[in-house]
Design an enzyme around this catalytic site. Structure first.
Site, short mmCIF file in Angstrom:
data_model
loop_
_atom_site.label_atom_id
_atom_site.label_comp_id
_atom_site.label_asym_id
_atom_site.label_seq_id
_atom_site.Cartn_x
_atom_site.Cartn_y
_atom_site.Cartn_z
N PHE A 69 -6.86 -1.81 -11.07
CA PHE A 69 -7.02 -2.51 -9.61
C PHE A 69 -6.03 -3.57 -8.91
O PHE A 69 -5.96 -3.57 -7.80
CB PHE A 69 -8.42 -2.95 -9.86
CG PHE A 69 -9.19 -3.21 -8.49
CD1 PHE A 69 -9.48 -2.29 -7.58
CD2 PHE A 69 -9.13 -4.54 -8.05
CE1 PHE A 69 -10.20 -2.57 -6.12
CE2 PHE A 69 -9.70 -4.96 -6.68
CZ PHE A 69 -10.16 -3.86 -5.80
N TYR A 70 -5.37 -4.14 -9.81
CA TYR A 70 -4.40 -5.01 -9.38
C TYR A 70 -3.38 -4.27 -8.61
O TYR A 70 -2.75 -4.45 -7.65
CB TYR A 70 -3.66 -5.60 -10.68
CG TYR A 70 -2.08 -6.32 -10.35
CD1 TYR A 70 -2.08 -7.34 -9.42
CD2 TYR A 70 -0.97 -5.86 -11.01
CE1 TYR A 70 -0.78 -7.91 -8.91
CE2 TYR A 70 0.18 -6.49 -11.01
CZ TYR A 70 0.10 -7.43 -9.79
OH TYR A 70 1.52 -7.98 -9.52
#
Length: 343
Positions: free
Chosen positions: A158-159
């Site tokens: 998700f980063y």
């Protein structure tokens, strides 16, 4: 390519952070005026961040604003009072593994905070906007080495997804408002004043304390490790190379990531050499002069097996290539660590 020297005012987000601290130091050493903006979050030891800012504040050409990127009023006030010529946006929520635990913080900092930066750049029509991205945007791309012109739509963390979102947002602003914008994708940065959540810091801390080190995927990983001093120099040189909107796609040279519809470019910054994780561990052991105990673990969710930067575009734009060997860089970190923590 034609370069334009910077002799103006530089606004940097994230100057209490690892990379921002080193870039600000370099710019101040050149005699430039720098305003740093940082939120001092507790993602890792805020005291380390404050010590970085304290060092920068020894220079009269540096001033600091402590506030969150998400605080639109505070951010706008800081930028508007300084009226920068260049904005370098390095602040954000970092870390692949932490994005599994606190994904909302990545939306707030990386997406909403970056939107505030884009709006400020538009409002002040800056000469150049430079924004930190990450090798994590390449995600499941299996072609090695990673090239800026590769399609990068398969993020596995998700980063990485939030950073790719920022790249897309920045491209639209560059196109709509003619903001010269450079995105740089960092590859595993390490060195003095490094973050405690990074592998090098964790390895040195554990080995010196006699604890085992966590080795993911049982060591079957490789990373393109980039020394922070080399990275800061590369960013400094890129400041002088703002992209220019091409007249047509035919004006874009092979290997250049310049957008056909905007003054926008993506640039990898890495050493250009993947290093097996266990070789990296050996370099750490040599620097601390002590063997490590290995705690072999499975692959971490959201992580990738290999990274490798193709860096010829950086060299073409700036004439620069990273200079620091892995052994030299690790030794410099260990020297700093022993001095800072009296170990």
């Amino acid at each position: 390519m034609e370069r334009s020297g910077v002799n103006g005012k530089i606004f940097i987000t994230g100057t209490a952070g690892f990379i921002g601290f080193h870039l600000a130091t370099l710019l101040l050493d050149e005699g430039l005026e720098v305003v740093g903006y940082d939120g001092m979050t507790d993602y890792y030891d805020p005291q380390l961040k404050r010590r970085r800012h304290q060092n920068l504040l020894q220079n009269a050409r540096f001033s600091a604003v402590e506030a969150m990127l998400e605080d639109r009023q505070a951010f706008d006030a800081a930028v508007d009072s300084f009226v920068p010529d260049v904005i370098v946006h390095l602040a954000g929520q970092a870390g692949v593994r932490y994005s599994l635990e606190a994904p909302e913080s990545y939306v707030q900092s990386n997406v909403i905070g970056s939107f505030h930066v884009l709006e400020a750049a538009r409002r002040h029509a800056v000469r150049h906007l430079l924004i930190a991205s990450t090798s994590s945007v390449y995600g499941a791309n299996g072609a090695m080495p990673f090239r800026e012109t590769d399609k990068a739509d398969l993020q596995v963390s998700f980063y990485g997804a939030t950073k790719k979102a920022v790249e897309a947002m920045a491209h639209s602003y560059a196109h709509l408002w003619d903001i010269p914008t450079t995105m740089f994708r960092f590859f595993t940065v390490y060195g003095p004043w490094g973050r405690p959540d990074m592998a090098l810091f964790k390895f040195v801390d554990a080995i010196l304390a006699g604890r085992p080190i966590d080795v993911y995927n049982e060591g079957m990983l490789s990373r393109d490790f980039t020394y922070v001093g080399d990275l800061a120099r590369a960013v400094r040189l890129l400041i002088d190379v703002p992209p220019v909107r091409p007249l047509s796609a035919n004006d874009i040279k092979d290997g250049d990531s310049l957008s056909p519809v905007a003054p926008y470019r993506v640039v990898n910054i890495g050493a250009g050499q993947p290093v097996p994780l266990l070789d990296f561990v050996k370099a750490v052991e040599n620097a601390v002069r002590k063997r490590a105990q290995h705690n072999l673990l499975p692959m971490q969710s959201g992580d990738v097996v290999n990274t490798w930067a193709e860096c010829s575009l950086l060299a073409k734009l700036t004439g620069y290539q990273p200079q620091t060997s892995l052994d030299q860089g690790v030794a410099k970190f260990v020297t700093w660590y022993r001095g800072y923590y009296a170990r």
